[in-house]
Enzyme design. Structure first.
Site, mmCIF file in Angstrom:
data_model
loop_
_atom_site.group_PDB
_atom_site.id
_atom_site.type_symbol
_atom_site.label_atom_id
_atom_site.label_comp_id
_atom_site.label_asym_id
_atom_site.label_seq_id
_atom_site.Cartn_x
_atom_site.Cartn_y
_atom_site.Cartn_z
ATOM 1 N N HIS A 1 -13.950 84.560 -71.272
ATOM 2 C CA HIS A 1 -13.173 84.850 -72.273
ATOM 3 C C HIS A 1 -13.707 86.059 -72.220
ATOM 4 O O HIS A 1 -12.184 86.875 -72.456
ATOM 5 C CB HIS A 1 -13.356 84.538 -73.051
ATOM 6 C CG HIS A 1 -13.125 82.766 -73.727
ATOM 7 N ND1 HIS A 1 -13.794 81.676 -74.405
ATOM 8 C CD2 HIS A 1 -12.163 82.448 -73.338
ATOM 9 C CE1 HIS A 1 -13.093 81.171 -74.687
ATOM 10 N NE2 HIS A 1 -12.105 81.109 -74.092
ATOM 11 N N CYS B 1 -1.736 79.017 -59.493
ATOM 12 C CA CYS B 1 -1.736 79.417 -60.450
ATOM 13 C C CYS B 1 -3.614 79.714 -60.990
ATOM 14 O O CYS B 1 -3.684 80.528 -61.972
ATOM 15 C CB CYS B 1 -1.792 78.000 -62.119
ATOM 16 S SG CYS B 1 -2.876 77.208 -61.979
#
Length: 825
Positions: free
Chosen positions: A448, A753
């Site tokens: 993250h 992606c």
């Protein structure tokens, strides 16, 4: 021999230029046909290398002979053993005796068919016959159409002497060509070799066409196909012997050289050794930064022992939870995820149990989250392993909230490199100021923190190890997120190179931002490449659109489902999707269906613990196993279609049946609402079977992170092997190429992606392999548009073709760096 002038031939096609010695055919490799070079092509058109006249086109249309204005004879031969294709896949664009200019298209051919049917796609470009010699200008690298390729020099007359008059009146022979593929390059070379240097003048006649046995181009042009009648006219003392040799060649029923040749020699890319002072890590966010070290050494929270009063500790825990929830309220992205994780009933129960066992509230917060984080870090599912940092972060923040302490503000300047042993999301979010770059001793490229850094456009390198642990504040560093390195104590030359790269990139981004007016990103030679954005919420959409994002290529929906006791309702989901579709202002929004799995990521799904979650119930398998969850999500997506065009993307597909099952649900619920359906290619099975899966899809999108770990059998969450995981491994590139080729059979577009889309070294290769859209983090939209604008599609195809022939990711990265430097020059 005396040089009497020369000319230059340009490359007739784009591709890898190689010496003739590397061609997998002895006739060409040994120079029996003539001198020159060969090109391994990346497109399907052969062009004239100079102004010339078309002498002949072989009956199989795989070879063309030209004569230059200076009289040099040229032969351009598409592929090896391509004559056996019988003209299939070849289209002649000019006729014999046509005058052509340099660059004129001569032959169009099906490169994919050539690759499957010929023994090699290498295309020799030769100077044949007497009087001229060719010297290569470009070999061992990629060439573009029209780039100088060969220098041709006229030499002194070396014509053979006239045949001797020794009473031999000559020899005449008639025969029927028995060669399976007629008279083509290989037997023509053997005929010329049989005559060259002998006391004989030999002419071959087929119908009304005649050619000297020494003329390669002439022999190929007489049309001596299988079954044709050919006459041999020979004069000179060696006429009998030469004629007999030619008869043997033309009447053979098989070709001794036609057995499959050894694999072609592949270009070897030297993997440069790291410069002194350069430390290798893993690139997490692209870009280059220069700055001085600023260590972030967060003090560990020391929790006091329990008071022995469980009720009081429970009250302290509850107050701390309320305080932390309030701090996180209204946050988005990672902060919203942390807010949702605090509602996990299992986590809350674990806190309560620890307090009941006599631990203090703050001590319980730290011990429980550290234990669960350690368990997650060891999980084989990288999505779960990456949540370990989030749990540690929650524990730290909750302990601070319970104790009523506030972490000391950490200020960092724009000319500093933030250096840390590890970095938690809250620490990055709480920084005062923005660093030039980030370097982490530990960490992973898909954490993250890396996602947050990417959203801010901060170059970042992780997993550097203890090589940087002894650096002190104030030391100068270069962080290279493209190469995944940091340069310790760089000298003036290294600093100058880095500053040049930074300035060049900034200027390209400025130009790209000025051109972000809704037009598609376009390569320098006119190919449109859609640059889209990966989103987590509506807040990121507006900025991405301002930077020129042409749509959302990936909306992750997991945060709606994780860390809550019940699944989100149809209306709750629809409201979220509708808000993002509205923010996209008419641009397409690609919504990925629920993509979770593993060790109880959602209590209401009751997924049992698995020995290997990465290979278990995850992705679309979870949704198909819980049809009520799938139907609610599909219905919510359809409900949002009134706010803008939406697409449904199916994750972790391994078979056509899975897509068909989802399509059946969509068709049953859609009514008159329009929605496209696509599949994510994240498994080798989906890549190899792309032609099958594409039958049920409107688009395919490659998730390169998972595709890489599955292809290489390396777990992204396992530190022991994570260093070997690189999407630029030739095996992964070949799977991407197979996906593009399979989808093209059904005219289905392919995008990426995954992380490779935002990697400036990987993106040109992806485009060259056939990818038509790149979906990147918001902070990379402008930079990716700039990269596309500065890229030649033809050069990218040649680059990608070469990359697939290499043997390691390190070699491909070395090639990619050289390509990037060449583009920047």
């Amino acid at each position: 021999m005396t040089d009497t002038g020369g000319m230059v031939l340009s490359a007739p096609m784009a591709g890898w230029a190689m010496p003739l010695a590397d061609v997998p055919d002895a006739v060409f490799a040994q120079g029996m046909m003539g001198s020159g070079v060969a090109i391994d092509p990346v497109d399907g058109v052969l062009h004239a290398p100079c102004d010339a006249t078309v002498t002949s086109i072989h009956a199989a249309r795989h070879a063309v002979a030209l004569t230059t204005d200076d009289g040099a004879e040229l032969l351009l031969h598409i592929g090896i053993d391509s004559v056996a294709m019988g003209g299939e896949g070849f289209e002649a664009l000019v006729a014999p005796a046509t005058r052509v200019a340099a660059g004129t298209p001569l032959i169009r051919f099906d490169l994919d068919l050539l690759a499957r049917r010929a023994s090699a796609t290498a295309t020799p470009v030769l100077v044949v016959g007497e009087g001229f010699v060719a010297t290569p200008i470009a070999t061992g690298r990629i060439v573009a159409i029209g780039e100088p390729l060969l220098s041709i020099t006229r030499v002194a007359d070396t014509a053979a002497p006239a045949p001797s008059a020794n009473g031999n009146a000559g020899r005449w022979e008639s025969l029927t060509v028995a060669l399976p593929h007629g008279l083509h390059a290989r037997p023509a070379a053997r005929i010329a070799a049989a005559v060259r240097g002998r006391d004989a003048v030999v002419t071959l006649v087929c119908g009304d066409r005649r050619a000297s046995a020494l003329s390669m181009t002439g022999l190929l042009g007489i049309g001596a196909v299988h079954g044709a009648h050919v006459s041999i006219e020979a004069q000179g003392a060696d006429a009998d012997a030469v004629t007999a040799a030619i008869v043997d060649i033309l009447t053979a029923t098989s070709e001794p050289d036609s057995a499959p040749p050894p694999p072609p020699a592949r270009p070897r890319i030297a993997v440069a050794e790291l410069e002194p002072g350069v430390i290798a890590g893993v690139g997490a966010v692209p870009g280059v930064a220069i700055g001085t070290v600023r260590w972030l050494r967060a003090a560990e929270i020391v929790a006091p022992p329990g008071s022995g009063n469980s009720a009081a500790e429970r009250d302290a825990l509850a107050r701390g939870l309320d305080r932390l929830r309030a701090e996180l309220e209204g946050g988005h992205g990672v902060m919203a995820a942390h807010r949702a994780m605090l509602e996990d009933p299992d986590l809350l129960m674990a806190f309560d149990t620890a307090v009941a066992d006599g631990r203090g509230a703050a001590e319980a917060a730290l011990s429980v989250t550290r234990a669960q984080a350690a368990a997650l870090a060891a999980n084989s599912d990288p999505r779960l392993a990456e949540r370990a940092d989030d749990l540690r972060d929650i524990g730290q923040r909750l302990a601070s909230a319970i104790l009523g302490t506030t972490p000391e503000a950490f200020t960092v300047c724009g000319d500093e490199i933030l250096l840390a042993d590890d970095l938690l999301p809250s620490q990055l979010a709480a920084l005062v100021g923005m660093p030039a770059g980030i370097a982490i001793v530990r960490g992973g490229p898909t954490s993250h923190v890396a996602i947050m850094a990417a959203a801010r456009g901060i170059p970042m390198v992780v997993a550097l190890g203890q090589a940087v642990a002894d650096l002190t504040d104030g030391a100068t560093l270069i962080v290279d997120g493209d190469a995944g390195t940091v340069h310790l104590a760089p000298d003036d030359a290294a600093l100058t190179r880095a500053r040049t790269r930074i300035a060049t990139s900034a200027e390209a981004i400025r130009v790209a931002r000025e051109g972000a007016d809704g037009r598609p990103a376009t390569t320098s030679d006119g190919h449109e490449i859609a640059v889209c954005v990966n989103l987590g919420d509506a807040i990121e959409a507006a900025a991405a659109i301002a930077d020129g994002a042409e749509g959302c290529g990936l909306l992750r929906t997991e945060l709606l489902f994780l860390d809550r006791p019940t699944p989100p309702t149809r209306d709750e989901q629809a409201a979220t999707y509708r808000a993002i579709a509205t923010a996209m202002a008419g641009r397409p929004l690609t919504i990925r269906l629920l993509d979770i799995g593993g060790d109880k990521p959602a209590p209401y799904l009751a997924i049992p613990a698995e020995e290997n979650p990465a290979l278990g119930l995850r992705g679309i398998r979870v949704a198909l196993a819980h049809p009520d969850v799938l139907e609610a999500q599909v219905a919510a997506i359809l409900d949002a279609a009134d706010a803008g065009p939406v697409k449904i993307m199916v994750p972790m597909v391994a078979s056509l049946a899975e897509v068909m099952a989802v399509r059946a649900v969509v068709d049953r619920l859609r009514g008159d609402r329009q929605v496209s359906i696509g599949a994510m290619v994240e498994t080798p099975a989906a890549a190899i079977a792309a032609d099958l899966i594409a039958q049920a899809c409107d688009f395919l999108s490659i998730g390169t992170n998972d595709l890489t770990q599955y292809a290489l059998a390396m777990d992204r969450g396992n530190a022991a092997v994570a260093g070997g995981i690189d999407g630029l491994h030739p095996a992964v590139l070949r799977l991407i190429a197979a996906t593009c080729e399979g989808a093209a059979r059904h005219k289905v577009p392919v995008g990426v992606c995954g992380g490779m889309a935002a990697d400036p070294l990987a993106a040109p290769i992806l485009i060259g392999l056939g990818v038509v859209s790149l979906s990147v983090p918001p902070a990379r939209v402008v930079a990716t548009r700039a990269l596309v604008a500065g890229l030649s599609h033809a050069a990218a195809r040649a680059h990608a073709a070469t990359a697939q022939t290499l043997t390691s990711a390190a070699e491909v990265r070395a090639l990619a760096r050289a390509f990037a430097q060449g583009n920047a020059a």
